[in-house]
Structures are given as structure tokens and as C-alpha cells.
Design an enzyme around this catalytic site. Structure first.
Site, PDB file in Angstrom:
ATOM      1  N   THR A  31       0.693  -1.278   0.215  1.00  0.00           N
ATOM      2  CA  THR A  31      -0.003  -0.019   0.199  1.00  0.00           C
ATOM      3  C   THR A  31       0.851   1.198  -0.081  1.00  0.00           C
ATOM      4  O   THR A  31       2.107   1.754   0.226  1.00  0.00           O
ATOM      5  CB  THR A  31      -0.687   0.069   1.493  1.00  0.00           C
ATOM      6  OG1 THR A  31      -1.545   1.541   1.552  1.00  0.00           O
ATOM      7  CG2 THR A  31       0.409  -0.431   2.684  1.00  0.00           C
ATOM      8  N   ASP A  32       0.100   2.131  -0.412  1.00  0.00           N
ATOM      9  CA  ASP A  32       0.816   3.691  -0.390  1.00  0.00           C
ATOM     10  C   ASP A  32       0.979   4.395   0.841  1.00  0.00           C
ATOM     11  O   ASP A  32       1.869   5.668   1.195  1.00  0.00           O
ATOM     12  CB  ASP A  32      -0.012   4.886  -1.494  1.00  0.00           C
ATOM     13  CG  ASP A  32      -0.936   4.838  -0.664  1.00  0.00           C
ATOM     14  OD1 ASP A  32      -1.655   4.369  -0.241  1.00  0.00           O
ATOM     15  OD2 ASP A  32      -1.321   5.294  -1.629  1.00  0.00           O
ATOM     16  N   GLU A  33       0.088   3.380   1.863  1.00  0.00           N
ATOM     17  CA  GLU A  33       0.228   4.401   3.541  1.00  0.00           C
ATOM     18  C   GLU A  33       0.792   3.579   3.934  1.00  0.00           C
ATOM     19  O   GLU A  33       2.017   4.616   4.953  1.00  0.00           O
ATOM     20  CB  GLU A  33      -0.828   3.479   4.400  1.00  0.00           C
ATOM     21  CG  GLU A  33      -2.142   3.509   3.260  1.00  0.00           C
ATOM     22  CD  GLU A  33      -3.432   3.185   4.332  1.00  0.00           C
ATOM     23  OE1 GLU A  33      -3.348   3.008   5.639  1.00  0.00           O
ATOM     24  OE2 GLU A  33      -3.849   3.968   3.806  1.00  0.00           O
ATOM     25  N   TYR A  84      -1.893  -0.740  11.194  1.00  0.00           N
ATOM     26  CA  TYR A  84      -1.784  -1.139   9.890  1.00  0.00           C
ATOM     27  C   TYR A  84      -1.149  -0.840   8.978  1.00  0.00           C
ATOM     28  O   TYR A  84      -0.234  -1.865   8.464  1.00  0.00           O
ATOM     29  CB  TYR A  84      -2.938  -0.717   9.199  1.00  0.00           C
ATOM     30  CG  TYR A  84      -3.279  -1.141   7.482  1.00  0.00           C
ATOM     31  CD1 TYR A  84      -4.011  -2.697   7.289  1.00  0.00           C
ATOM     32  CD2 TYR A  84      -3.125   0.292   6.130  1.00  0.00           C
ATOM     33  CE1 TYR A  84      -3.341  -2.972   5.786  1.00  0.00           C
ATOM     34  CE2 TYR A  84      -3.176  -0.112   5.181  1.00  0.00           C
ATOM     35  CZ  TYR A  84      -3.762  -1.660   5.063  1.00  0.00           C
ATOM     36  OH  TYR A  84      -3.504  -1.382   3.457  1.00  0.00           O
ATOM     37  N   LYS A 103       2.167  -3.219   7.427  1.00  0.00           N
ATOM     38  CA  LYS A 103       2.215  -3.356   5.971  1.00  0.00           C
ATOM     39  C   LYS A 103       3.939  -2.718   5.626  1.00  0.00           C
ATOM     40  O   LYS A 103       4.335  -3.874   4.716  1.00  0.00           O
ATOM     41  CB  LYS A 103       1.476  -2.421   5.095  1.00  0.00           C
ATOM     42  CG  LYS A 103       0.243  -3.246   5.145  1.00  0.00           C
ATOM     43  CD  LYS A 103      -0.404  -4.779   4.222  1.00  0.00           C
ATOM     44  CE  LYS A 103       0.348  -4.101   3.112  1.00  0.00           C
ATOM     45  NZ  LYS A 103      -0.534  -5.753   2.745  1.00  0.00           N
TER      46      LYS A 103
HETATM   47  P1  NAD Z   1      -9.890  -7.680   2.308  1.00  0.00           P
HETATM   48  O1  NAD Z   1      -9.970  -7.018   3.380  1.00  0.00           O
HETATM   49  O2  NAD Z   1     -10.896  -7.028   1.189  1.00  0.00           O
HETATM   50  O3  NAD Z   1      -9.551  -8.782   1.742  1.00  0.00           O
HETATM   51  C1  NAD Z   1      -7.854  -9.586   2.413  1.00  0.00           C
HETATM   52  C2  NAD Z   1      -7.753 -11.186   1.974  1.00  0.00           C
HETATM   53  O4  NAD Z   1      -7.307 -11.619   2.858  1.00  0.00           O
HETATM   54  C3  NAD Z   1      -9.530 -11.417   2.783  1.00  0.00           C
HETATM   55  O5  NAD Z   1      -9.944 -12.429   1.890  1.00  0.00           O
HETATM   56  C4  NAD Z   1      -9.053 -12.183   3.758  1.00  0.00           C
HETATM   57  O6  NAD Z   1     -10.054 -13.177   4.622  1.00  0.00           O
HETATM   58  C5  NAD Z   1      -7.726 -12.535   3.541  1.00  0.00           C
HETATM   59  N1  NAD Z   1      -7.483 -13.171   4.751  1.00  0.00           N
HETATM   60  C6  NAD Z   1      -7.016 -12.740   5.346  1.00  0.00           C
HETATM   61  N2  NAD Z   1      -5.945 -13.095   6.527  1.00  0.00           N
HETATM   62  C7  NAD Z   1      -6.005 -13.895   6.589  1.00  0.00           C
HETATM   63  C8  NAD Z   1      -4.367 -14.954   6.350  1.00  0.00           C
HETATM   64  N3  NAD Z   1      -3.962 -15.282   7.754  1.00  0.00           N
HETATM   65  N4  NAD Z   1      -4.428 -16.106   6.118  1.00  0.00           N
HETATM   66  C9  NAD Z   1      -4.979 -16.384   4.659  1.00  0.00           C
HETATM   67  N5  NAD Z   1      -5.668 -15.064   4.358  1.00  0.00           N
HETATM   68  C10 NAD Z   1      -6.101 -14.224   5.389  1.00  0.00           C
HETATM   69  O7  NAD Z   1      -8.497  -6.236   1.858  1.00  0.00           O
HETATM   70  P2  NAD Z   1      -8.347  -5.980   0.229  1.00  0.00           P
HETATM   71  O8  NAD Z   1      -9.062  -4.606   0.320  1.00  0.00           O
HETATM   72  O9  NAD Z   1      -8.333  -6.650  -1.056  1.00  0.00           O
HETATM   73  O10 NAD Z   1      -6.688  -5.449  -0.062  1.00  0.00           O
HETATM   74  C11 NAD Z   1      -5.803  -7.154  -0.403  1.00  0.00           C
HETATM   75  C12 NAD Z   1      -4.536  -6.215  -0.301  1.00  0.00           C
HETATM   76  O11 NAD Z   1      -3.300  -5.434  -0.955  1.00  0.00           O
HETATM   77  C13 NAD Z   1      -4.075  -6.079   0.783  1.00  0.00           C
HETATM   78  O12 NAD Z   1      -2.749  -6.944   1.272  1.00  0.00           O
HETATM   79  C14 NAD Z   1      -3.687  -4.647   1.687  1.00  0.00           C
HETATM   80  O13 NAD Z   1      -3.234  -4.194   2.215  1.00  0.00           O
HETATM   81  C15 NAD Z   1      -3.546  -3.976  -0.133  1.00  0.00           C
HETATM   82  N6  NAD Z   1      -3.826  -3.066  -0.952  1.00  0.00           N
HETATM   83  C16 NAD Z   1      -4.762  -3.050  -0.300  1.00  0.00           C
HETATM   84  C17 NAD Z   1      -5.401  -1.138  -0.950  1.00  0.00           C
HETATM   85  C18 NAD Z   1      -7.126  -0.739  -1.116  1.00  0.00           C
HETATM   86  O14 NAD Z   1      -7.563   0.190  -0.809  1.00  0.00           O
HETATM   87  N7  NAD Z   1      -7.998  -1.833  -0.584  1.00  0.00           N
HETATM   88  C19 NAD Z   1      -4.498  -0.832  -1.659  1.00  0.00           C
HETATM   89  C20 NAD Z   1      -2.976  -1.027  -1.517  1.00  0.00           C
HETATM   90  C21 NAD Z   1      -2.708  -1.779  -1.491  1.00  0.00           C
HETATM   91  O1  DAU Z   2      -3.880   4.128   0.449  1.00  0.00           O
HETATM   92  C1  DAU Z   2      -4.363   2.482   0.055  1.00  0.00           C
HETATM   93  C2  DAU Z   2      -5.166   1.629   1.394  1.00  0.00           C
HETATM   94  O2  DAU Z   2      -6.702   2.897   1.447  1.00  0.00           O
HETATM   95  C3  DAU Z   2      -5.199   0.970   1.513  1.00  0.00           C
HETATM   96  O3  DAU Z   2      -3.928   0.209   2.193  1.00  0.00           O
HETATM   97  C4  DAU Z   2      -6.258   0.036   3.292  1.00  0.00           C
HETATM   98  O4  DAU Z   2      -5.957  -1.020   2.738  1.00  0.00           O
HETATM   99  C5  DAU Z   2      -7.427   0.562   2.519  1.00  0.00           C
HETATM  100  O5  DAU Z   2      -8.388   0.272   3.733  1.00  0.00           O
HETATM  101  C6  DAU Z   2      -7.665   2.168   2.440  1.00  0.00           C
HETATM  102  O6  DAU Z   2      -6.780   2.835   3.722  1.00  0.00           O
HETATM  103  P1  DAU Z   2      -7.916   3.954   3.936  1.00  0.00           P
HETATM  104  O7  DAU Z   2      -7.927   4.336   5.077  1.00  0.00           O
HETATM  105  O8  DAU Z   2      -7.723   5.808   3.021  1.00  0.00           O
HETATM  106  O9  DAU Z   2      -9.516   3.382   3.084  1.00  0.00           O
HETATM  107  P2  DAU Z   2     -11.167   4.135   3.458  1.00  0.00           P
HETATM  108  O10 DAU Z   2     -11.714   3.743   3.132  1.00  0.00           O
HETATM  109  O11 DAU Z   2     -10.846   3.682   5.622  1.00  0.00           O
HETATM  110  O12 DAU Z   2     -10.803   5.609   4.087  1.00  0.00           O
HETATM  111  C7  DAU Z   2     -10.686   6.405   3.422  1.00  0.00           C
HETATM  112  C8  DAU Z   2     -11.161   8.036   3.603  1.00  0.00           C
HETATM  113  O13 DAU Z   2     -12.103   7.767   4.242  1.00  0.00           O
HETATM  114  C9  DAU Z   2      -9.985   8.081   4.894  1.00  0.00           C
HETATM  115  O14 DAU Z   2      -9.700   9.576   4.816  1.00  0.00           O
HETATM  116  C10 DAU Z   2     -11.025   7.923   6.160  1.00  0.00           C
HETATM  117  C11 DAU Z   2     -12.138   8.753   5.935  1.00  0.00           C
HETATM  118  N1  DAU Z   2     -13.555   7.994   6.117  1.00  0.00           N
HETATM  119  C12 DAU Z   2     -13.691   6.408   6.302  1.00  0.00           C
HETATM  120  C13 DAU Z   2     -14.862   5.837   6.975  1.00  0.00           C
HETATM  121  C14 DAU Z   2     -14.767   4.221   6.774  1.00  0.00           C
HETATM  122  C15 DAU Z   2     -14.514   8.796   6.665  1.00  0.00           C
HETATM  123  O15 DAU Z   2     -14.643   9.956   6.470  1.00  0.00           O
HETATM  124  N2  DAU Z   2     -15.971   8.144   7.504  1.00  0.00           N
HETATM  125  C16 DAU Z   2     -16.119   6.782   7.234  1.00  0.00           C
HETATM  126  O16 DAU Z   2     -16.840   6.296   7.388  1.00  0.00           O
END
Ligand code: NAD
Ligand code: DAU
Length: 355
Positions: free
Chosen positions: A134-136, A159, A163
Site C-alpha cells: 500500500t501507499d500508506e 495497519y 504492511k
Molecule cells: P480485503 O480485506 O478485502 O481482503 C483480504 C483477504 O485476505 C480476505 O479474503 C481475508 O479472508 C484474507 N485473509 C486475511 N487474513 C488471512 C490469513 N491469515 N490467511 C489467509 N487469508 C487471510 O483486502 P483488500 O482490500 O482486497 O486488500 C488486499 C491487499 O491489497 C492487502 O494486502 C492490502 O494491504 C493491499 N492494498 C489494499 C488497498 C485497498 O485500497 N483496498 C490498496 C493498496 C493495497
Molecule cells: O491507500 C491505500 C489504503 O486505502 C489501503 O492500503 C487500505 O487497505 C484501504 O483500507 C485504504 O485505507 P484508507 O484508510 O484510506 O481507506 P478508508 O476507506 O478506510 O478511508 C478513506 C478515507 O475516508 C479516510 O480519509 C478516512 C475517511 N472515512 C472513512 C470511513 C470508513 C470517513 O470519513 N468516514 C468513514 O466512515
């Protein structure tokens, strides 16, 4: 037919990646997922009939189970997405994040290294371990600037710290043991099948359920949004053509404040599913207590993956968001099935605290 391990394939991005690989490649996929609250096999309903998808309910912290899977399937590579992924949950309970994101990645790296070390020279040379991050990990930006691959790591939440730790493990396994790794760091994804704890699906679900739209703090935090299928295309490209030992940033060139995102969603919903009273969904917005340690701004410079691998996003924010809203409106059963008792407890815990 070559086999690829995808971890976390029942999650939001992993399921999009598997749908893409089944539709557009000839990889056979072994999907390794523990099925936590965030994993949902219904997200893979489109490819349920494919004999190129094998599901294994396995925890990536379970070394013996991973060894057995490597021995049985002899994969040509791994794309590792399994993780605890929600920042707010990491604030309430960091333990699962340390366990899965750090220990789980370590366990998977060791299982992959044992498998790779024993391979014949040709499969050994082409094997890849692709870590999805992630970019975080880069922390928070001020008003200007973009994250590049060499930006310093400054994670701010449990988180992002977990990562960042996993990225460092992957880097070390390459430098120390020669494991052929690639890492990608991506910005915020949105699209179908995202669990309704994240901003966009939560707002859509709350809006049409006559619930408040909770904006953390002033709503001026900025995220760089990428449609999930564009991320999946980038992942395939980096896995198949990325240079070993390299990292690639992936982003959508779509910087928006949270208020801009929610207002755009409300406008789309006003058009596609007007409220009974014909007033705007915007009236449901409420300001709630801010997220502790809330990163102000993320924005990605995706120049490297564009120059070296020719990737650019296909969706604009407008086209991607319209597709997303339509998907949620047309798939109420998917949402209904993930809104379990656990989900209600989570909503109470996270939003109850913020009143
Ligand atoms: P998600 O939470 O939707 O899915 C995570 C999956 O991992 C689920 O299916 C869960 O069952 C599985 N999992 C969790 N713990 C596990 C374990 N111990 N063993 C096996 N499986 C397990 O997450 P996502 O949003 O699809 O993100 C996927 C990946 O991409 C993550 O590594 C996250 O850090 C990264 N990522 C997410 C975002 C985003 O915006 N969602 C952005 C950048 C990177
Ligand atoms: O940048 C990549 C990341 O983006 C991934 O690595 C993470 O897995 C993914 O969850 C996401 O993280 P964020 O914290 O940016 O996403 P989230 O959707 O939780 O929140 C987006 C923004 O919205 C953040 O500034 C918090 C705000 N927010 C979120 C929720 C759930 C609100 O204002 N209200 C809310 O109820």
C-alpha cells in the site's frame, strides 16, 4: 498449464485479480484464503464453473499447510494479497494485523523460499514472489508532492506499520536469500465487492439504508482513487514482466477529498435511486470524531510502471464510480450476506465511539 498461488483471493482486490486472470490468461489459480470476515467466496461467483480455480481455506500463518500446498501444486509464482486491511480496525485491535501481515508474510516467504530453493534451474529462474502493498507505508503528504518508489517509509497506523514491516521482510528475503521478489505499493482502490466498512461502499450502503453518512473530521483528507480492475491489470503486468527486486507504485491520478467523494456518490445516487422524499442524499452527511493519527493526503507518482511496463488506468474516477454505484445497487444480496452479526458489532464499536 502453469499454476499461480494467489493469497487473499476471496477479498476485494484478490477476487478482482482472479476474475481477470481466469478471463484473460491461462494461469491455473490456487486461491489461499482463511475466509476472515472480509473474505467472501460469493465475490468469485462469476468464475465458479472454472476448472482453473482451486480454493483452499488456509491461514498463511500455518506453515505446515502452506508446505503441503506448495508440494501438491508446484506453483510458478505467488501473488500475495492476504492481509488485515482496514485502518480503523487496526486502531481498535492491532494484534490480528501483526499476526497476519507480519508473521503471515514471514511464514509465506519461508514456505516459498523452501519451494523455490528446490526447483530445477529453469522454473527457479522464472519463479516470482509478488508482494501486494500500500501507499500508506510512505506516511502522510502535505499539500504538495507525490509518493515515488524511493520515498522514505513513515507508516503512521498499526495497519500501515504492519504492511511496512512486511515490505521490509520481502526486500530482505530478496537481498539475503535471492528469492525473486517484486513489490507493488498502490493507492486507495474502489469497485465491486469491497467490504462495506471502507469509505465508498459504506457510504453507498448507508445512503440507501437511510443511515447517516459519517465524515471523519473536516472531510478534507485526500486519497488517490483507483478502480480495482485497473489495479488487477497492473498486478498481472508486474507479476509477469516486472524486474526482480524492484518496487512499483500504482495510483489512479485521482486525488479527491473525502467530501468530494461523498458528494459525488450522493449526486450519482440522487440520479440512479432517488430518495422517496426527492431530497438529496447529501442531507444524510454528518461530521463525526476524526480517526486518530489520520493521514492527511496520499498521492502516487505512477510514472515508473507507466514508463517501464506501459500501464495506465483505463477508468476515470467518474466512469469507475458510476460502475461501482450501479454494482452495489444491483447486488443487494452480496451486501446482505456480509452484514452479519460481526458487522453490526463492528459498526457499533467504531461509530459508537465517535458520537
Ligand atoms: P480485503 O480485506 O478485502 O481482503 C483480504 C483477504 O485476505 C480476505 O479474503 C481475508 O479472508 C484474507 N485473509 C486475511 N487474513 C488471512 C490469513 N491469515 N490467511 C489467509 N487469508 C487471510 O483486502 P483488500 O482490500 O482486497 O486488500 C488486499 C491487499 O491489497 C492487502 O494486502 C492490502 O494491504 C493491499 N492494498 C489494499 C488497498 C485497498 O485500497 N483496498 C490498496 C493498496 C493495497
Ligand atoms: O491507500 C491505500 C489504503 O486505502 C489501503 O492500503 C487500505 O487497505 C484501504 O483500507 C485504504 O485505507 P484508507 O484508510 O484510506 O481507506 P478508508 O476507506 O478506510 O478511508 C478513506 C478515507 O475516508 C479516510 O480519509 C478516512 C475517511 N472515512 C472513512 C470511513 C470508513 C470517513 O470519513 N468516514 C468513514 O466512515
Amino acid at each position: 498449464m502453469k499454476t499461480l498461488f494467489v493469497t487473499g483471493g476471496a477479498g476485494f482486490i484478490g477476487s478482482a485479480l482472479i476474475r481477470l486472470l481466469i478471463a484473460e490468461s491461462d494461469w491455473r489459480i490456487v486461491n489461499i484464503d482463511k475466509l476472515t470476515y472480509a473474505g467472501n467466496l460469493e465475490s468469485l461467483a462469476d468464475i465458479a464453473d472454472s476448472d482453473r480455480h482451486v480454493f483452499s481455506r488456509t491461514d498463511i500463518c500455518d506453515r505446515a499447510a502452506l508446505d503441503a500446498l506448495f508440494a501438491e501444486h508446484q506453483p510458478a509464482g505467488v501473488i500475495h494479497l492476504a492481509a488485515e486491511s482496514h485502518v480503523d480496525r487496526s486502531i481498535h485491535g492491532p494484534g490480528d494485523f501483526i499476526e497476519t501481515n507480519i508473521s503471515g508474510t514471514y511464514t509465506l516467504l519461508e514456505a516459498a523460499r523452501a519451494h523455490w530453493s528446490a526447483l530445477d534451474p529453469e522454473p527457479k529462474a522464472t519463479f516470482r514472489f509478488h508482494h501486494v502493498s500500500t501507499d500508506e507505508v510512505f506516511g502522510s503528504l502535505g499539500a504538495t508532492g507525490l509518493f515515488v518508489e524511493t520515498s522514505p517509509y513513515q507508516p503512521n497506523s498499526p495497519y500501515s506499520a504492519s504492511k511496512a514491516a512486511s515490505d521490509h521482510l520481502v526486500r530482505a528475503w530478496h537481498h539475503t536469500y535471492g528469492l525473486p521478489t517484486v513489490i507493488t505499493n498502490c493507492s486507495n482502490n474502489y469497485g465491486p465487492c469491497q467490504f462495506p466498512e471502507k469509505l465508498i461502499p459504506l457510504m453507498i450502503h448507508n445512503a440507501v439504508s437511510d443511515k447517516p453518512l459519517p465524515i471523519y473530521g473536516k472531510g478534507d483528507n485526500v486519497r488517490d482513487w483507483l478502480y480495482v480492475d485497473d489495479h488487477a491489470r497492473a498486478l498481472r503486468l508486474v507479476f509477469e514482466r516486472g524486474s526482480v527486486g524492484e518496487t512499483y507504485n500504482i495510483g489512479g491520478h485521482n486525488e479527491k477529498t473525502n467530501l468530494e467523494v461523498v458528494d459525488t456518490l450522493c449526486a450519482l445516487l440522487d440520479e440512479l435511486k432517488p430518495r422517496h422524499d426527492r431530497r438529496s442524499y447529501r442531507e444524510q452527511k454528518i461530521s463525526v470524531a476524526d480517526r486518530p493519527g489520520h493521514d492527511q493526503r496520499y498521492a502516487i507518482d505512477a510514472g515508473k510502471i507507466q514508463r517501464e511496463l506501459g500501464w495506465t488506468p483505463q477508468e476515470t474516477f467518474e466512469s469507475g464510480l458510476a460502475k461501482t454505484v450501479r454494482w452495489y445497487l444491483h447486488n443487494p444480496a452480496w451486501i446482505a450476506h456480509v452484514i452479519s452479526g460481526e458487522y453490526r458489532q463492528w459498526m457499533e464499536r467504531n461509530y459508537g465511539d465517535r458520537q
